[in-house]
Design an enzyme around this catalytic site. Structure first.
Site, PDB file in Angstrom:
ATOM      1  N   HIS A 192       5.492  -5.672  -7.949  1.00  0.00           N
ATOM      2  CA  HIS A 192       6.861  -5.458  -8.365  1.00  0.00           C
ATOM      3  C   HIS A 192       7.674  -6.716  -8.040  1.00  0.00           C
ATOM      4  O   HIS A 192       7.177  -7.621  -7.358  1.00  0.00           O
ATOM      5  CB  HIS A 192       7.473  -4.225  -7.665  1.00  0.00           C
ATOM      6  CG  HIS A 192       7.412  -4.285  -6.175  1.00  0.00           C
ATOM      7  ND1 HIS A 192       6.627  -3.456  -5.421  1.00  0.00           N
ATOM      8  CD2 HIS A 192       8.031  -5.105  -5.296  1.00  0.00           C
ATOM      9  CE1 HIS A 192       6.770  -3.753  -4.149  1.00  0.00           C
ATOM     10  NE2 HIS A 192       7.626  -4.751  -4.044  1.00  0.00           N
TER      11      HIS A 192
HETATM   12  C1  T46 Z   1       7.835  -5.752  -0.871  1.00  0.00           C
HETATM   13  C2  T46 Z   1       6.493  -5.704  -0.248  1.00  0.00           C
HETATM   14  C3  T46 Z   1       6.192  -6.965   0.538  1.00  0.00           C
HETATM   15  C4  T46 Z   1      11.138   3.163   1.923  1.00  0.00           C
HETATM   16  O1  T46 Z   1      11.489   4.345   1.898  1.00  0.00           O
HETATM   17  N1  T46 Z   1      11.905   2.219   2.562  1.00  0.00           N
HETATM   18  C5  T46 Z   1      11.546   0.915   2.599  1.00  0.00           C
HETATM   19  O2  T46 Z   1      12.289   0.115   3.194  1.00  0.00           O
HETATM   20  C6  T46 Z   1      10.349   0.504   1.924  1.00  0.00           C
HETATM   21  C7  T46 Z   1       9.950  -0.962   1.915  1.00  0.00           C
HETATM   22  C8  T46 Z   1       9.583   1.440   1.301  1.00  0.00           C
HETATM   23  N2  T46 Z   1       9.963   2.744   1.310  1.00  0.00           N
HETATM   24  C9  T46 Z   1       9.100   3.744   0.683  1.00  0.00           C
HETATM   25  C10 T46 Z   1       9.005   3.655  -0.817  1.00  0.00           C
HETATM   26  C11 T46 Z   1       7.606   4.146  -1.108  1.00  0.00           C
HETATM   27  O3  T46 Z   1       7.616   5.547  -1.222  1.00  0.00           O
HETATM   28  O4  T46 Z   1       7.756   3.522   1.172  1.00  0.00           O
HETATM   29  C12 T46 Z   1       6.812   3.766   0.151  1.00  0.00           C
HETATM   30  C13 T46 Z   1       5.895   2.572  -0.043  1.00  0.00           C
HETATM   31  O5  T46 Z   1       6.648   1.482  -0.591  1.00  0.00           O
HETATM   32  P1  T46 Z   1       6.034   0.446  -1.655  1.00  0.00           P
HETATM   33  O6  T46 Z   1       5.050   1.139  -2.505  1.00  0.00           O
HETATM   34  O7  T46 Z   1       7.176  -0.229  -2.339  1.00  0.00           O
HETATM   35  O8  T46 Z   1       5.279  -0.589  -0.675  1.00  0.00           O
HETATM   36  P2  T46 Z   1       4.606  -1.983  -1.033  1.00  0.00           P
HETATM   37  O9  T46 Z   1       3.771  -2.341   0.127  1.00  0.00           O
HETATM   38  O10 T46 Z   1       3.978  -1.958  -2.373  1.00  0.00           O
HETATM   39  O11 T46 Z   1       5.850  -3.021  -1.121  1.00  0.00           O
HETATM   40  C14 T46 Z   1       6.624  -3.294   0.033  1.00  0.00           C
HETATM   41  C15 T46 Z   1       8.125  -3.309  -0.298  1.00  0.00           C
HETATM   42  O12 T46 Z   1       8.489  -2.091  -0.933  1.00  0.00           O
HETATM   43  C16 T46 Z   1       8.505  -4.462  -1.189  1.00  0.00           C
HETATM   44  O13 T46 Z   1       9.910  -4.610  -1.158  1.00  0.00           O
HETATM   45  O14 T46 Z   1       8.319  -6.806  -1.246  1.00  0.00           O
HETATM   46  O15 T46 Z   1       6.253  -4.565   0.579  1.00  0.00           O
END
Ligand code: T46
Length: 132
Positions: free
Chosen positions: A49
């Site tokens: 993303h």
């Molecule tokens: C990025 C990379 C490096 C929250 O509720 N609060 C938060 O602050 C974050 C970061 C995530 N979430 C929830 C949203 C999803 O349900 O945690 C779950 C997993 O998040 P996501 O699938 O977006 O995680 P990654 O590892 O794919 O990405 C993350 C960050 O979201 C993103 O900003 O740059 O790490």
């Protein structure tokens, strides 16, 4: 491409090592949120993303992990494998994380609170967004 790999100053002595991240010194934004990623499963890929309005500084505190960064024109790969290296990522950079080592721990400092609406999760939409 709006990313940088920073070499952080290590305060080390016979007791061990300490690294400080401080706004205005080696941190280019005020921190509004901190999160960490750990216990990643073998072979997983994360990210895929971009953010419209978010700066982040990422440190791999333990183990290693690779980031693929893409601004729509070029792709770069950055290996984070040491706590004295930090990856800064600005707006509108597509990122993918992969090759997490066993036990890897990533700490992320972010310039904004969490807002799902500012994520771009579709690569073609990302390409359209950066043309604007
Ligand atoms: C990025 C990379 C490096 C929250 O509720 N609060 C938060 O602050 C974050 C970061 C995530 N979430 C929830 C949203 C999803 O349900 O945690 C779950 C997993 O998040 P996501 O699938 O977006 O995680 P990654 O590892 O794919 O990405 C993350 C960050 O979201 C993103 O900003 O740059 O790490």
């Amino acid at each position: 491409m709006d990313y940088k790999v920073l070499d952080l100053k290590v305060f080390g002595d016979e007791r061990g090592s300490l690294i400080s991240l401080e706004e205005g010194r080696n941190l280019p934004f005020a921190i509004k949120r901190v999160y960490y990623i750990y216990d990643t499963k073998p072979g997983v890929e994360r990210g895929k993303h971009a953010h419209k309005n978010l700066q982040q500084l990422i440190v791999c505190l333990h183990g290693s992990c690779s980031f693929v960064l893409d601004d729509g024109a070029a792709r770069r790969e950055v290996l984070l494998n040491c706590p004295d290296k930090a990856l800064y990522i600005g707006n509108n950079i597509w990122r993918e994380m992969k090759d997490f080592s066993y036990g890897a721990v990533l700490m992320v400092l972010a310039s904004q609170t969490y807002d799902d609406k500012e994520y771009i999760r579709d690569y073609n939409e990302f390409l359209r967004e950066i043309q604007k």
